[in-house]
Design an enzyme around this catalytic site. Sequence first.
Site, PDB file in Angstrom:
ATOM      1  N   GLU A 195       0.792  -1.234   0.000  1.00 40.42           N
ATOM      2  CA  GLU A 195       0.000   0.000   0.000  1.00 40.42           C
ATOM      3  C   GLU A 195       0.827   1.289   0.000  1.00 40.42           C
ATOM      4  O   GLU A 195       0.623   2.173   0.850  1.00 40.42           O
ATOM      5  CB  GLU A 195      -0.982  -0.018   1.196  1.00 40.42           C
ATOM      6  CG  GLU A 195      -1.930  -1.213   1.144  1.00 40.42           C
ATOM      7  CD  GLU A 195      -3.065  -1.161   2.168  1.00 40.42           C
ATOM      8  OE1 GLU A 195      -2.948  -0.437   3.166  1.00 40.42           O
ATOM      9  OE2 GLU A 195      -4.087  -1.845   1.940  1.00 40.42           O
ATOM     10  N   GLU A 299      -6.060  -8.083  -0.171  1.00 41.56           N
ATOM     11  CA  GLU A 299      -6.736  -7.782   1.094  1.00 41.56           C
ATOM     12  C   GLU A 299      -8.190  -7.443   0.801  1.00 41.56           C
ATOM     13  O   GLU A 299      -8.470  -6.645  -0.087  1.00 41.56           O
ATOM     14  CB  GLU A 299      -6.080  -6.587   1.822  1.00 41.56           C
ATOM     15  CG  GLU A 299      -4.661  -6.852   2.297  1.00 41.56           C
ATOM     16  CD  GLU A 299      -4.087  -5.700   3.123  1.00 41.56           C
ATOM     17  OE1 GLU A 299      -4.855  -4.806   3.533  1.00 41.56           O
ATOM     18  OE2 GLU A 299      -2.865  -5.702   3.340  1.00 41.56           O
TER      19      GLU A 299
END
Length: 438
Positions: A195, A299
């Site tokens: 991320e 995720e």
Amino acid sequence: MMGSFKSGLAWLLFASGMGGAEAIIRGVNLGGWLVTEPWMTPSLFNATATEDEWHLCNVLGKQQCLQTLQQHWSTFYTRDDFVQIKAAGLTGVRVGLGYWAVDLLDYEPYVSGQYPYLIQAVQWCKELGLTVFIDLHGAPGSQNGWEETGLVGAIGFPDNQSNADRTLHVLRNLTTEFQKPIYGGVVTNIEPLNEPIFADAQLKAFYTQAANVIIASNTSGVNFTYHDAFYNPPPWKNYDPNNVNAVVPAARTTLDTHQFWAFPPLTNLTTTQILERICQYAQTMDPANSHIPPTLVGEWSLSTGYTANSTTDASQDQAKRTWFRTLFEAQNAAYTPNGPNQASIGWYFWAWKTEYDIDAWSFRKGIQYQYIPSNVSNMSTYAFPILDNGCINTNFSYTAPASSNASGTSTSSAFGLSATQWLQPGLAVAMVGLVGLL
Ligand SMILES: *[C@@H]1O[C@H](CO)[C@@H](O)[C@H](O)[C@H]1NC(C)=O
Ligand SMILES: *[C@@H]1O[C@H](CO)[C@@H](O)[C@H](O)[C@H]1NC(C)=O
Ligand SMILES: *[C@@H]1O[C@H](CO)[C@@H](O)[C@H](O)[C@H]1NC(C)=O
Ligand SMILES: *[C@@H]1O[C@H](CO)[C@@H](O)[C@H](O)[C@H]1NC(C)=O
Ligand SMILES: *[C@@H]1O[C@H](CO)[C@@H](O)[C@H](O)[C@H]1NC(C)=O
Ligand SMILES: *[C@@H]1O[C@H](CO)[C@@H](O)[C@H](O)[C@H]1NC(C)=O
Ligand SMILES: *[C@@H]1O[C@H](CO)[C@@H](O)[C@H](O)[C@H]1NC(C)=O
Ligand SMILES: *[C@@H]1O[C@H](CO)[C@@H](O)[C@H](O)[C@H]1NC(C)=O
Ligand SMILES: *[C@@H]1O[C@H](CO)[C@@H](O)[C@H](O)[C@H]1NC(C)=O
Ligand SMILES: *[C@@H]1O[C@H](CO)[C@@H](O)[C@H](O)[C@H]1NC(C)=O
Ligand SMILES: *[C@@H]1O[C@H](CO)[C@@H](O)[C@H](O)[C@H]1NC(C)=O
């Protein structure tokens, strides 16, 4: 009403890898283990009232912090978790690591000692027949400024070339270590940054260096798996870290995209809209027409704005279990290659568990209370039919069993906490910063 469904036999042949298809990945994240996050294991943090691992260790001091974290590393995941993960029909785990497990400077408050646990996890996975995706969750300086990186605050990674150099050193270590024959090739993916949120050009320059460490050093083995930096998959079509003019994605690269419905602006969607968006999201990844690389949804969870609005725990709430089962099966179907337009090669749910098994974030709790199928690799355990477009038939009428008594795994953690007590405010607040990117 129910449209046409894929034949069970065709699915079985496909899912079992016959006919040459790659095995579908259905995995879980071992979140909050080797990099800690307060919302996932509050008891580690509550005495110091700190919000990340850097500050936790800074307050405790190295000796006490090492003792505290050794206790956590050796108990939060044990072989029994991996046995249960395998029994749930899951195919692999995604495990996050902080750079400080490998490369720690004296002035940094972190402690290292995680690495032997990573090796142990890989060995258990080899023994049990699970794959391992290793992601660098915390990079020096922090790649997004959120607690998940170990250090809340500025996005310091891009400010200093030494941060990139240290990260490459860690990636070289992981690549070299886990391609050793003793690990049996179970480490299938290494991700240089989880991320990241910084400028596109700088990110791509770093990805090129990282790809040259992870895939150029060897001709077989692990894939270079890069996060989409919240740009979603389409901008990554034809991405080749070594060729800006590429017309196909590079070999041995996989895209990682994270899809949550729990953060603004998606928190205002109705349940019907969420289910529509899940199906549309999968359709944007058409590999034949769009040249988007093989994609993993690394995720996702069952948390949504709708969930956050609920004050009950799924174990006590039949309507919530009905919704969770629908939401789970919708995402499972959309994020696996069921339909002709789906580039996703699989997924990793966040997470296998949390300290208090928050209902929307704990896979094992979902199995226990039957809002997650008992064996995700066995389509006969699914409630919803899957249509030819690869999405579930949301018109199918499903109601969760009134008694949520499980037949399967039991968990050792305390239940009975309400969902709202255990919503992760820190994460929600952190993600607000993403609105502009989504
Ligand atoms: C679901 O129901 C709606 C409304 O009746 C209909 O428009 C839609 O085609 C149905 N979808 C499927 C897959 O049957
Ligand atoms: C803090 O953690 C301890 C265990 O380490 C636990 O006994 C206590 O209940 C926790 N307090 C809160 C507010 O979570
Ligand atoms: C860059 O980071 C290194 C350690 O990671 C540090 O020693 C150095 O002072 C930093 N340089 C700048 C300009 O911040
Ligand atoms: C990677 O780093 C760990 C932790 O420092 C060390 O134990 C291991 O030997 C290293 N592996 C390689 C291949 O350098
Ligand atoms: C390359 O990978 C293979 C298979 O994973 C392994 O046997 C070999 O030792 C690796 N070579 C180097 C130089 O890392
Ligand atoms: C590895 O990358 C190749 C494409 O280069 C892809 O076909 C394969 O599915 C990927 N495997 C994993 C586990 O990411
Ligand atoms: C969500 O809805 C509320 C109430 O209508 C509104 O105040 C808020 O701005 C909306 N948020 C987003 C991100 O659209
Ligand atoms: C959330 O709760 C409020 C108050 O009970 C209700 O008006 C609203 O419809 C709920 N929103 C959702 C998405 O369920
Ligand atoms: C789960 O389902 C798959 C596919 O049917 C099967 O191969 C596997 O043995 C099942 N796992 C368990 C633990 O029953
Ligand atoms: C798949 O699940 C069905 C329904 O629970 C069960 O009857 C069957 O034995 C399972 N198959 C495998 C291979 O585990
Ligand atoms: C099963 O459910 C009933 C009623 O909800 C409850 O009284 C009982 O304790 C449960 N049993 C187990 C083993 O969870």
